[in-house]
Design a protein around this motif. Structure first.
Motif, short mmCIF file in Angstrom:
data_model
loop_
_atom_site.label_atom_id
_atom_site.label_comp_id
_atom_site.label_asym_id
_atom_site.label_seq_id
_atom_site.Cartn_x
_atom_site.Cartn_y
_atom_site.Cartn_z
N VAL A 33 0.87 -1.16 0.00
CA VAL A 33 0.00 0.00 0.00
C VAL A 33 0.91 1.22 0.00
O VAL A 33 1.82 1.32 0.83
N VAL A 34 0.70 2.10 -0.96
CA VAL A 34 1.54 3.27 -1.12
C VAL A 34 0.72 4.51 -0.78
O VAL A 34 -0.18 4.89 -1.52
N ASP A 35 1.02 5.09 0.37
CA ASP A 35 0.36 6.32 0.80
C ASP A 35 1.30 7.48 0.50
O ASP A 35 2.48 7.43 0.86
N PHE A 86 13.12 -0.47 1.86
CA PHE A 86 13.93 -0.18 0.67
C PHE A 86 13.05 0.29 -0.48
O PHE A 86 13.38 1.26 -1.18
N ILE A 87 11.93 -0.39 -0.68
CA ILE A 87 11.01 -0.01 -1.77
C ILE A 87 10.38 1.36 -1.48
O ILE A 87 10.21 2.18 -2.39
N ALA A 88 10.05 1.63 -0.23
CA ALA A 88 9.52 2.97 0.13
C ALA A 88 10.53 4.05 -0.21
O ALA A 88 10.18 5.10 -0.76
N LYS A 89 11.80 3.79 0.09
CA LYS A 89 12.84 4.76 -0.22
C LYS A 89 12.96 4.95 -1.74
O LYS A 89 13.08 6.07 -2.23
#
Length: 93
Positions: A33-35, A86-89
């Motif tokens: 989930v990408v907020d 890592f993916i959030a970054k």
């Protein structure tokens, strides 16, 4: 300060090849989930922080590069532990 938050999601496959990750060392799927929060100290001429459609389009363009991909197969992630953090970054930059 004004804030507008939107949400998108993506589905990926990957592995985390290090003993620290136990069973997640094997290939598995994950849904992220990408907020994303847009902020501004003032509203624009239309009294918004950002057009909501534009906000979704911008985030979708970033997310679609990873959606339904096996991250282990992507050259940009070779040799990387593609943890949630890592993916959030990666998405942030």
């Amino acid at each position: 300060m004004y804030f507008v938050k939107i949400r998108e999601s993506m589905m990926i496959a990957h592995s985390l090849p290090h003993p620290f990750f136990g069973p997640a060392q094997n290939v598995h799927g994950a849904t992220f989930v990408v907020d994303v929060t847009f902020k501004s100290s003032q509203l624009d001429a239309h009294n918004v922080v950002i057009d909501i459609g534009l906000a979704h389009n911008v985030v979708k363009e970033i997310v679609k590069k990873l959606d339904y991909q096996n991250l282990d197969d992507l050259e940009i992630f070779k040799g990387k532990l593609t943890t949630t953090e890592f993916i959030a970054k990666y998405i942030h930059f």
